[in-house]
Design a protein around this motif. Structure first.
Motif, PDB file in Angstrom:
ATOM      1  N   LYS A 261     -10.132  17.597 -12.662  1.00 58.27           N
ATOM      2  CA  LYS A 261     -11.527  17.843 -12.289  1.00 58.27           C
ATOM      3  C   LYS A 261     -12.087  16.662 -11.508  1.00 58.27           C
ATOM      4  CE  LYS A 261     -15.701  19.879 -14.151  1.00 58.27           C
ATOM      5  NZ  LYS A 261     -16.331  20.490 -15.303  1.00 58.27           N
TER       6      LYS A 261
ATOM      7  N   GLU B  95     -21.991  29.274 -12.255  1.00 55.63           N
ATOM      8  CA  GLU B  95     -20.575  28.948 -12.324  1.00 55.63           C
ATOM      9  C   GLU B  95     -19.867  29.328 -11.028  1.00 55.63           C
ATOM     10  OE1 GLU B  95     -19.603  29.576 -17.046  1.00 55.63           O
ATOM     11  OE2 GLU B  95     -19.228  31.247 -15.690  1.00 55.63           O
TER      12      GLU B  95
ATOM     13  N   TRP C   4     -15.974  26.546 -13.339  1.00 53.79           N
ATOM     14  CA  TRP C   4     -16.757  25.349 -13.633  1.00 53.79           C
ATOM     15  C   TRP C   4     -18.236  25.627 -13.494  1.00 53.79           C
ATOM     16  CZ3 TRP C   4     -13.897  21.129 -10.292  1.00 53.79           C
ATOM     17  CH2 TRP C   4     -12.595  20.989 -10.765  1.00 53.79           C
ATOM     18  N   ASP C   5     -19.022  24.945 -14.314  1.00 49.42           N
ATOM     19  CA  ASP C   5     -20.469  24.978 -14.164  1.00 49.42           C
ATOM     20  C   ASP C   5     -20.839  24.255 -12.876  1.00 49.42           C
ATOM     21  OD1 ASP C   5     -20.832  26.311 -16.594  1.00 49.42           O
ATOM     22  OD2 ASP C   5     -20.985  24.435 -17.721  1.00 49.42           O
TER      23      ASP C   5
ATOM     24  N   ASN D   7     -22.609  21.731 -10.885  1.00 50.71           N
ATOM     25  CA  ASN D   7     -23.340  20.485 -11.089  1.00 50.71           C
ATOM     26  C   ASN D   7     -23.886  20.018  -9.740  1.00 50.71           C
ATOM     27  OD1 ASN D   7     -21.162  19.367  -9.732  1.00 50.71           O
ATOM     28  ND2 ASN D   7     -20.217  18.531 -11.570  1.00 50.71           N
ATOM     29  N   ASP D   8     -24.442  18.822  -9.704  1.00 46.31           N
ATOM     30  CA  ASP D   8     -25.033  18.318  -8.461  1.00 46.31           C
ATOM     31  C   ASP D   8     -24.006  18.184  -7.347  1.00 46.31           C
ATOM     32  OD1 ASP D   8     -27.506  18.202  -9.670  1.00 46.31           O
ATOM     33  OD2 ASP D   8     -27.343  16.072 -10.209  1.00 46.31           O
ATOM     34  N   THR D   9     -22.805  17.720  -7.683  1.00 51.59           N
ATOM     35  CA  THR D   9     -21.764  17.542  -6.669  1.00 51.59           C
ATOM     36  C   THR D   9     -21.361  18.879  -6.063  1.00 51.59           C
ATOM     37  OG1 THR D   9     -20.912  15.613  -7.866  1.00 51.59           O
ATOM     38  CG2 THR D   9     -19.457  16.610  -6.240  1.00 51.59           C
TER      39      THR D   9
ATOM     40  N   GLN E 255     -23.123  21.662  -6.074  1.00 50.81           N
ATOM     41  CA  GLN E 255     -24.278  22.197  -5.346  1.00 50.81           C
ATOM     42  C   GLN E 255     -24.391  21.548  -3.971  1.00 50.81           C
ATOM     43  OE1 GLN E 255     -26.200  24.806  -6.600  1.00 50.81           O
ATOM     44  NE2 GLN E 255     -26.844  24.854  -4.482  1.00 50.81           N
TER      45      GLN E 255
END
Length: 149
Positions: free
Chosen positions: A74, A115, A128-129, A131-133, A135
């Protein structure tokens, strides 16, 4: 596992291990087919049980290695996302889903979902959820697709 623990175990139980290996060699040489392998599994299992290693401990080690591997993959994918953001292309699939493709990464998700399914070099690495990266990566891919670069 600590090598010092194994060395101490071998020092304390060398006779039982030696007898187990001798029995194992005799079984492998004399007994044929499935019965042989059943006896081999029983002898190895007996040695493991005698050594004090439980299936829970083995399961814990396997789980720890798995989790560390997933975390490493990840992390590598997140780093690659930042590097390949300028090459990523966003495609709306028309059914509320989207695909973001870069040379080594592919993300599949649906609008409004938190997700994405991540594929790294053609190998699925999970859902994966966002996250900022992720997005930011999707946003950069949209920008790349609308500017045509």
């Amino acid at each position: 596992m600590d090598t010092q623990v194994w060395l101490e175990f071998l020092k304390q139980n060398w006779l039982v291990i030696a007898i187990g290996l001798i029995v194992l060699l005799i079984v492998v040489n004399l007994v044929k087919t499935v019965v042989k392998w059943l006896l081999v599994v029983l002898i190895v299992g007996g040695l493991l049980i005698y050594s004090g290693i439980s299936l829970d401990q083995i399961n814990d080690v396997v789980s720890t290695v798995k989790n560390e591997t997933v975390d490493t993959v990840k992390s590598e994918v997140m780093n690659l996302m930042m590097k390949e953001a300028q090459d990523a292309k966003y495609t709306s699939n028309g059914d509320g889903t989207y695909t973001v493709k870069a040379p080594n990464l592919e993300l599949n998700g649906s609008s409004g979902s938190g997700e994405v399914k991540v594929t790294f070099r053609g190998v699925p690495v999970g859902t994966w959820d966002i996250n900022d990266t992720i997005q930011s990566y999707i946003g950069q891919a949209r920008t790349n697709s609308t500017t045509g670069s």
